[in-house]
Design an enzyme around this catalytic site. Structure first.
Site, PDB file in Angstrom:
ATOM      1  N   ARG A  29      42.037  59.708  -7.710  1.00  0.00           N
ATOM      2  CA  ARG A  29      40.595  59.815  -7.508  1.00  0.00           C
ATOM      3  C   ARG A  29      39.810  58.928  -8.457  1.00  0.00           C
ATOM      4  NH1 ARG A  29      36.864  65.186  -6.331  1.00  0.00           N
ATOM      5  NH2 ARG A  29      34.889  64.057  -6.298  1.00  0.00           N
ATOM      6  N   GLU A  64      40.775  64.927  -9.749  1.00  0.00           N
ATOM      7  CA  GLU A  64      40.723  63.652 -10.474  1.00  0.00           C
ATOM      8  C   GLU A  64      41.763  63.559 -11.576  1.00  0.00           C
ATOM      9  OE1 GLU A  64      36.902  61.213 -11.097  1.00  0.00           O
ATOM     10  OE2 GLU A  64      37.252  62.092 -13.040  1.00  0.00           O
ATOM     11  N   HIS A  84      20.740  55.110  -9.923  1.00  0.00           N
ATOM     12  CA  HIS A  84      22.187  55.181 -10.139  1.00  0.00           C
ATOM     13  C   HIS A  84      22.922  54.042  -9.429  1.00  0.00           C
ATOM     14  CE1 HIS A  84      26.220  56.823 -10.568  1.00  0.00           C
ATOM     15  NE2 HIS A  84      26.373  56.727  -9.258  1.00  0.00           N
ATOM     16  N   GLU A 108      27.303  52.133  -3.289  1.00  0.00           N
ATOM     17  CA  GLU A 108      28.518  52.957  -3.166  1.00  0.00           C
ATOM     18  C   GLU A 108      29.293  52.581  -1.903  1.00  0.00           C
ATOM     19  OE1 GLU A 108      29.697  54.918  -5.463  1.00  0.00           O
ATOM     20  OE2 GLU A 108      27.980  55.342  -6.746  1.00  0.00           O
ATOM     21  N   ARG A 119      30.669  83.964  -9.768  1.00  0.00           N
ATOM     22  CA  ARG A 119      31.938  83.204  -9.715  1.00  0.00           C
ATOM     23  C   ARG A 119      32.169  82.516  -8.377  1.00  0.00           C
ATOM     24  NH1 ARG A 119      34.114  87.966 -12.366  1.00  0.00           N
ATOM     25  NH2 ARG A 119      33.937  87.657 -14.606  1.00  0.00           N
ATOM     26  N   LYS A 129      36.087  57.850   1.248  1.00  0.00           N
ATOM     27  CA  LYS A 129      36.020  58.735   0.083  1.00  0.00           C
ATOM     28  C   LYS A 129      36.875  59.981   0.312  1.00  0.00           C
ATOM     29  CE  LYS A 129      33.272  61.329  -3.135  1.00  0.00           C
ATOM     30  NZ  LYS A 129      32.062  61.491  -3.910  1.00  0.00           N
ATOM     31  N   HIS A 134      27.707  53.409 -15.367  1.00  0.00           N
ATOM     32  CA  HIS A 134      27.132  54.558 -16.082  1.00  0.00           C
ATOM     33  C   HIS A 134      26.496  54.129 -17.392  1.00  0.00           C
ATOM     34  CE1 HIS A 134      29.368  58.161 -14.098  1.00  0.00           C
ATOM     35  NE2 HIS A 134      28.221  57.921 -13.532  1.00  0.00           N
ATOM     36  N   ASN A 150      35.813  55.795  -9.374  1.00  0.00           N
ATOM     37  CA  ASN A 150      34.969  55.418 -10.517  1.00  0.00           C
ATOM     38  C   ASN A 150      34.875  53.903 -10.677  1.00  0.00           C
ATOM     39  OD1 ASN A 150      34.474  58.095 -11.238  1.00  0.00           O
ATOM     40  ND2 ASN A 150      36.407  58.203 -12.374  1.00  0.00           N
ATOM     41  N   HIS A 171      31.885  52.212 -12.123  1.00  0.00           N
ATOM     42  CA  HIS A 171      31.068  53.265 -12.740  1.00  0.00           C
ATOM     43  C   HIS A 171      31.197  53.333 -14.255  1.00  0.00           C
ATOM     44  CE1 HIS A 171      30.486  54.469  -8.643  1.00  0.00           C
ATOM     45  NE2 HIS A 171      29.713  55.464  -8.997  1.00  0.00           N
ATOM     46  N   LYS A 212      32.230  67.394  -6.674  1.00  0.00           N
ATOM     47  CA  LYS A 212      31.819  67.280  -8.078  1.00  0.00           C
ATOM     48  C   LYS A 212      30.393  67.810  -8.207  1.00  0.00           C
ATOM     49  CE  LYS A 212      34.467  63.387  -9.963  1.00  0.00           C
ATOM     50  NZ  LYS A 212      34.327  62.076 -10.633  1.00  0.00           N
TER      51      LYS A 212
END
Lengths: 343, 343
Positions: A224, A220, A250, A170, A106, A210, A235, A228, A231, A128
């Site tokens: 946030r 998010e 990417h 980015e 955990r 960022k 994506h 994206n 993206h 993330k």
């Protein structure tokens, strides 16, 4: 927010950070390429080579099987919550290692040493983590902030140009989310004539942009989502390119996505057209071309399946101007296709 | 802290909670036994039977394979972050479902409907999720609080006596962590003569005790460790019983662990001997006997591997008195063996 250390020699930083830790509590995850950095990186630290999980390189290994290999190393070698996992690699390694660390017992301690520009300005920061599942990117993951991120600009000298440009996309996004001066500096940069120290300053600027956004909305739920930008379409292009066996990196896909979503911003939100054209010219010049118009239905279907989308269609973050955000815009398929045709 | 709803008819509560949600956003995880409750539970809600992941029953299925089955249902059926996963079952189902929900797209909504006493007073509350890995209990997991927990006392009428006593062990632990009056009430309870409503009040008392502790330390960095009272030795006994193919239920093993760790508390911290003997007599009377002394080395080895232990040996939370805690006590192997001999 994680604490981020900028350096020109990560081995010194690691020696300081890990000085107090016993070697049996130190674990490393790398891939077949970045494991070659470890001897030098950990030369000042008492570490055990058998405490290293070496993953296969590439997005196709961003899987539960790779996560299980890390878990198994940690479990078999008796890692504890107070043990440290150091992730040495690009975004795939830091995403997988971060997920494994955040779920092992955990949650154990985690330090990222990103070795690509993309990971340094984006993937390794902000907490993330995750892996691909059922053919979908980052379908499974956690939000879990690493304890430290060590950004060493010297890794970039090992980086192929395509990889560097991937990360640079980015940074351009960060410029669009922040201020005109930084964006202009990026779009006119002569990389060969920039010293490592000066480039480290640019990275620091991107990281700060960022960081400021993530710290206001770590999970998010609103703001946030601006990260994206580029993206949603990016994506989809990345997934398409993987499906077709002609994979884009990417950031290459994101560069194309930035152009398309800037076009949407021009049309829907009045984003200044001259800046859009400046970015578009830069992307056309430095990034691969890709045949998008033959695959508009596939691309649109992929966008609909993206996790940021709700019932009403494809949800975009758009920019009314540099540093200005408009969340939750739903664009028609026709307009999305028009945007794709501009790329 | 999660919001906990006590009821004598969970179907009404679910109808209220899920009234606004579209059926395609509702997902259920149950096991082969508890899936039988679902028709009645969801009769007032518009749900799709194909959105149910039905797991095999039992601790041996608390595995990454079961988690993957839940993830696959969610992914294939297009679940979103805003979709809801309802976990209907005992601790295995709520732990697996909670883990799957907390990691699917980095976190979707989750409601627990615990159907066993153990899950109602312990497992489904407090946000610990996870599964077994490399033969170790809950080796992988997250801290993730469910949105709601619905406690319906009528499930208990379906429960075999052994299962009920298993949950009761955790309630006795709550008594030991809280006050003499509640403990005495539990140890003298005549279950057959207690109405469901009165028993629901006892559950509510236990839940409140756990809740007060967890809300002060959700990530178990200090105080929450008191909830592990009885579990260091209890977990070892449970693992041993599984290895030997004569499995005890979790709470049965915890009942034996409570006796042993109370003995340590008497010896090391001056816990009142008469209360220890009262608890010991109750456990001897209502819980299975188990041949521990033949396996002391195995048991001690299992304790050393438990995740709550650090380098210095086996770490116990001990009680100087009822409602008094002493964290981080390291006991010698000789004393641990002596404690096991009292069980």
């Amino acid at each position: 927010m994680e604490s981020i250390i900028f350096t020109t020699d990560a081995s010194i930083v690691l020696a300081e950070l890990l000085g107090g830790i016993r070697h049996e509590n130190l674990f490393i995850v790398a891939d077949k390429h970045t494991v070659g950095f470890c001897d030098r990186l950990f030369e000042k630290v008492d570490w055990i080579p058998s405490h290293v999980a070496v993953l296969d390189c590439g997005e196709e290994y961003k899987s539960i099987e790779s996560v299980s290999r890390i878990w198994m190393m940690l479990s078999k070698r008796g890692a504890r919550r107070s043990s440290i996992l150091v992730c040495v690699g690009g975004g795939v390694v830091t995403d997988l290692g971060g997920f494994a660390a955040s779920t092992f017992k955990r949650g154990m301690r985690c330090i990222n040493v990103p070795t690509t520009l993309l990971a340094q300005v984006d993937a390794s920061l902000g907490g993330k983590t995750g892996f691909n599942f059922n053919g979908l990117k980052n379908e499974i993951g956690t939000f879990s902030i690493p304890e430290k991120v060590i950004i060493d600009v010297h890794f970039l000298s090992h980086l192929p140009v395509r990889e560097r440009m991937s990360g640079f996309a980015e940074m351009i996004k960060h410029g669009l989310l922040s201020d005109r001066e930084y964006l202009t500096r990026l779009l006119s940069l002569e990389y060969q004539e920039t010293s490592p120290e000066d480039f480290l300053e640019l990275i620091r600027r991107s990281v700060t942009i960022k960081d400021e956004i993530v710290s206001q909305d770590p999970r998010e739920q609103g703001l946030r989502k601006v990260l994206n930008f580029g993206h949603t379409i990016g994506h989809a292009i990345e997934s398409l390119s993987i499906m077709r066996g002609m994979a884009l990196l990417h950031g290459e896909a994101v560069a194309l996505g930035l152009v398309a979503e800037l076009y949407l911003s021009v049309k829907e939100k009045g984003f200044p057209e001259e800046i859009y054209l400046e970015v578009r010219n830069f992307v056309k010049r430095y990034y691969p071309n890709y045949p998008l118009m033959e695959h508009v239905d596939t691309l649109y279907g992929l966008m609909l399946h993206d996790k940021k989308n709700e019932r009403r269609g494809v949800n975009f973050t758009l920019l009314p101007g540099i540093g200005e955000f408009s969340l939750d815009n739903y664009c028609s398929k026709d307009l999305v296709v028009e945007a794709l045709s501009q790329v």
